[in-house]
Design an enzyme around this catalytic site. Structure first.
Site, PDB file in Angstrom:
ATOM      1  N   CYS A 159       2.661  -7.232   1.455  1.00  0.00           N
ATOM      2  CA  CYS A 159       1.546  -6.609   2.161  1.00  0.00           C
ATOM      3  C   CYS A 159       0.636  -7.702   2.680  1.00  0.00           C
ATOM      4  O   CYS A 159      -0.016  -8.397   1.888  1.00  0.00           O
ATOM      5  CB  CYS A 159       0.794  -5.692   1.199  1.00  0.00           C
ATOM      6  SG  CYS A 159      -0.671  -4.952   1.935  1.00  0.00           S
ATOM      7  N   CYS A 174       2.230  -7.058   9.888  1.00  0.00           N
ATOM      8  CA  CYS A 174       2.021  -5.955   8.933  1.00  0.00           C
ATOM      9  C   CYS A 174       3.406  -5.454   8.582  1.00  0.00           C
ATOM     10  O   CYS A 174       4.226  -5.193   9.482  1.00  0.00           O
ATOM     11  CB  CYS A 174       1.194  -4.834   9.555  1.00  0.00           C
ATOM     12  SG  CYS A 174       1.172  -3.327   8.551  1.00  0.00           S
ATOM     13  N   SER A 188       0.821  -1.210   0.000  1.00  0.00           N
ATOM     14  CA  SER A 188       0.000   0.000   0.000  1.00  0.00           C
ATOM     15  C   SER A 188       0.857   1.264   0.000  1.00  0.00           C
ATOM     16  O   SER A 188       0.392   2.337  -0.365  1.00  0.00           O
ATOM     17  CB  SER A 188      -0.892   0.018   1.242  1.00  0.00           C
ATOM     18  OG  SER A 188      -0.084   0.055   2.403  1.00  0.00           O
TER      19      SER A 188
HETATM   20  N1  DGL Z   1       1.865  -3.074   4.935  1.00  0.00           N
HETATM   21  C1  DGL Z   1       0.595  -3.670   4.674  1.00  0.00           C
HETATM   22  C2  DGL Z   1       0.367  -4.911   5.477  1.00  0.00           C
HETATM   23  O1  DGL Z   1       1.285  -5.666   5.683  1.00  0.00           O
HETATM   24  C3  DGL Z   1      -0.556  -2.689   4.558  1.00  0.00           C
HETATM   25  C4  DGL Z   1      -0.892  -1.871   5.763  1.00  0.00           C
HETATM   26  C5  DGL Z   1      -1.883  -0.799   5.443  1.00  0.00           C
HETATM   27  O2  DGL Z   1      -1.769  -0.165   4.407  1.00  0.00           O
HETATM   28  O3  DGL Z   1      -2.806  -0.597   6.270  1.00  0.00           O
HETATM   29  O4  DGL Z   1      -0.736  -5.237   5.848  1.00  0.00           O
END
Ligand code: DGL
Length: 250
Positions: free
Chosen positions: A69, A173, A7
Site C-alpha cells: 500500500c 497505488c 487497505s
Molecule cells: N492501495 C493503496 C495504495 O497503494 C491504498 C489506496 C486506498 O485505500 O485509497 O495507496
C-alpha cells in the site's frame, strides 16, 4: 510467513505478481476494508491504522512484512513495523527506476501518497517525478464502481496533462493495476506508447530475493469487514488455490 498489508484489495495486484515468482511462499494477507479507502486520510490516521494492521499480521504469525500500500509507505518507513523486516512499494521501485536516469515520469497515486512525496524522496533526483493525484479512484475500485465511472474519473484527471511528454507512467497505488484494462487505452490516447510501470514487479523481485519464499504456498486472507467485492476479486485472481477468507471481529 510473509504478511501482506493493504487497505483492501489493492495488495492483491502485488500478490498476483509475487505468486508467479514465488508460488511456494506462505502468505497471510490483511485488508483493512472497514477503514478503506486510505488514500484521503491524514498521515496521523494512516500511521495509527498501519501500526494496528501490522500488529494483526504479527499476532496471526507473520514474520516479515510486505506493505502493499503506497499510502502507508511513509508510516512504514517511519517505523510503524517496529522490528519486523519489511519491504514497501517505493524503495524497490526507485532502484528499478535508476536505469531511467534523467527521464520524466508521471506518477498516478492517491492524494495521501502525493502529499507524502514518497516517490520524489525515494528516487532522490535520479528521475523526474511529476505527481498526479486521483481522488476517489482507489475507493471506486475497492467497492466495484462501474467501468464507466472509473473511466470518467481517470479522464477528468489525465486530461489535465494531455499533450505533455512523459517517458513513462508509474501506477503509484496498488489498486490501479486491477483496472489496467481501463487505464492502458487512456494512457495510449493521451501520452502515446510509453512504459506503464507497475511497481508490483520490482517489489515482488525484492521480496523473492530477500524473504523466505520456501513453504507450501498457503494463502490466508483476513479482512476487517466482510466484502463481496473483495472475495470476488480474490477468487477471480486465484481460482485454483485453496485459500481462506476470514472476517475479523474488530
Ligand atoms: N492501495 C493503496 C495504495 O497503494 C491504498 C489506496 C486506498 O485505500 O485509497 O495507496
Amino acid at each position: 510467513m510473509i504478511g501482506v498489508f493493504d487497505s483492501g484489495s489493492g495488495g492483491l495486484s502485488v500478490v498476483e505478481v509475487l505468486r508467479k515468482k514465488a508460488p511456494n511462499a506462505d502468505l497471510l494477507y490483511f485488508g483493512d476494508i472497514a477503514n478503506a479507502p486510505y488514500g484521503e486520510k491524514s498521515a496521523e490516521e494512516l500511521s495509527a491504522l498501519t501500526k494496528k494492521g501490522i500488529e494483526i499480521l504479527e499476532q496471526n504469525g507473520a514474520t516479515t512484512l510486505l506493505s502493499a500500500c503506497n499510502s502507508v509507505s511513509n508510516a512504514v518507513l517511519a517505523g510503524a513495523a517496529h522490528n519486523l523486516p519489511y519491504i514497501e512499494m517505493s524503495i524497490p521501485t526507485a532502484s528499478y527506476l535508476k536505469q531511467y536516469a534523467g527521464k520524466r515520469f508521471l506518477l498516478l497515486a492517491t492524494p495521501a501518497t502525493i502529499e507524502s512525496k514518497l516517490y520524489t524522496k525515494a528516487v532522490d533526483g535520479a528521475v523526474d517525478i511529476n505527481p498526479l493525484g486521483i481522488p476517489g479512484l482507489a475507493g471506486a475500485i475497492e467497492f466495484n464502481a462501474s467501468d464507466e465511472d472509473i473511466k470518467n474519473m481517470l479522464i477528468e484527471v489525465l486530461s489535465t496533462r494531455a499533450g505533455e511528454k512523459y517517458d513513462g507512467i508509474i501506477l503509484g497505488c496498488t489498486h490501479y493495476p486491477l483496472v489496467l484494462r481501463i487505464i492502458e487505452p487512456l494512457v495510449r490516447a493521451y501520452f502515446g506508447t510509453i512504459e506503464i510501470l507497475n511497481p508490483a514487479y520490482p517489489v515482488a523481485d525484492e521480496v523473492a530475493r530477500t524473504f523466505d519464499i520456501s513453504g507450501t504456498g498457503t494463502m490466508r486472507f483476513l479482512v476487517s469487514k466482510q466484502s463481496d467485492a473483495f472475495e470476488a476479486k480474490v477468487r477471480a485472481l486465484f481460482p485454483d488455490t485453496p485459500l481462506t477468507i476470514e472476517v475479523l471481529k474488530m
